[in-house]
Design an enzyme around this catalytic site. Sequence first.
Site, PDB file in Angstrom:
ATOM      1  N   ASP A  75       0.715  -1.113  -0.009  1.00 28.75           N
ATOM      2  CA  ASP A  75      -0.035  -0.004   0.016  1.00 28.75           C
ATOM      3  C   ASP A  75       0.932   1.407  -0.041  1.00 28.75           C
ATOM      4  O   ASP A  75       0.687   2.124   0.841  1.00 28.75           O
ATOM      5  CB  ASP A  75      -0.746   0.050   1.297  1.00 28.75           C
ATOM      6  CG  ASP A  75      -2.163   1.024   1.041  1.00 28.75           C
ATOM      7  OD1 ASP A  75      -2.436   1.312  -0.042  1.00 28.75           O
ATOM      8  OD2 ASP A  75      -2.615   1.402   1.963  1.00 28.75           O
ATOM      9  N   LYS A 129       1.907   4.708  -1.066  1.00 29.01           N
ATOM     10  CA  LYS A 129       1.220   5.878  -1.591  1.00 29.01           C
ATOM     11  C   LYS A 129       1.777   7.032  -0.716  1.00 29.01           C
ATOM     12  O   LYS A 129       2.622   6.761   0.187  1.00 29.01           O
ATOM     13  CB  LYS A 129      -0.391   5.724  -1.415  1.00 29.01           C
ATOM     14  CG  LYS A 129      -0.639   5.674  -0.051  1.00 29.01           C
ATOM     15  CD  LYS A 129      -2.182   5.392  -0.172  1.00 29.01           C
ATOM     16  CE  LYS A 129      -2.667   5.125   1.408  1.00 29.01           C
ATOM     17  NZ  LYS A 129      -4.048   4.963   1.606  1.00 29.01           N
ATOM     18  N   ASN A 166       1.216   7.112   2.938  1.00 30.95           N
ATOM     19  CA  ASN A 166       2.326   6.101   3.812  1.00 30.95           C
ATOM     20  C   ASN A 166       3.464   6.645   3.871  1.00 30.95           C
ATOM     21  O   ASN A 166       4.495   5.947   4.001  1.00 30.95           O
ATOM     22  CB  ASN A 166       1.788   4.896   3.497  1.00 30.95           C
ATOM     23  CG  ASN A 166       0.601   4.494   3.842  1.00 30.95           C
ATOM     24  OD1 ASN A 166      -0.104   4.818   4.536  1.00 30.95           O
ATOM     25  ND2 ASN A 166      -0.018   3.399   3.045  1.00 30.95           N
ATOM     26  N   ASP A 218       2.487   2.678   8.183  1.00 37.30           N
ATOM     27  CA  ASP A 218       1.079   1.806   8.025  1.00 37.30           C
ATOM     28  C   ASP A 218       1.479   0.511   7.196  1.00 37.30           C
ATOM     29  O   ASP A 218       1.272   0.273   5.826  1.00 37.30           O
ATOM     30  CB  ASP A 218       0.002   2.692   6.987  1.00 37.30           C
ATOM     31  CG  ASP A 218      -1.183   2.052   7.157  1.00 37.30           C
ATOM     32  OD1 ASP A 218      -1.561   0.944   7.590  1.00 37.30           O
ATOM     33  OD2 ASP A 218      -2.121   2.566   6.326  1.00 37.30           O
ATOM     34  N   THR A 252      -5.377   0.698  -1.806  1.00 41.02           N
ATOM     35  CA  THR A 252      -6.002   1.850  -1.774  1.00 41.02           C
ATOM     36  C   THR A 252      -6.482   1.885  -3.182  1.00 41.02           C
ATOM     37  O   THR A 252      -5.514   1.725  -4.016  1.00 41.02           O
ATOM     38  CB  THR A 252      -5.301   3.086  -1.358  1.00 41.02           C
ATOM     39  OG1 THR A 252      -5.048   3.210  -0.051  1.00 41.02           O
ATOM     40  CG2 THR A 252      -6.137   4.516  -1.424  1.00 41.02           C
TER      41      THR A 252
END
Length: 87
Positions: free
Chosen positions: A36, A38, A41, A57, A76
Amino acid sequence: MNAHDNDLSKFKAKSVMKKILSGLSHLHSLGIIHRDIKMDNIMIEEIDNYKSVRIIDFGFSAFKDNLSYLCEKCGTIGYFAPEIING
């Protein structure tokens, strides 16, 4: 803004990207897949210290030896690769 300011911005961006990629490389060497990545994060721990980049995260992370992670979609939605969305 002069040319020097623009060069400094490029230097900061290069420094941040280098730290992110180095962190991901370290995670992968430990057999960990974040799943994840992004902007939300990626954190900079200290103001104006672009060497204090942190990946956060790990809620969707998995060990690469655990093949069950291949079967589930996670992360996400706005950051999914098109091939993941299309199956």
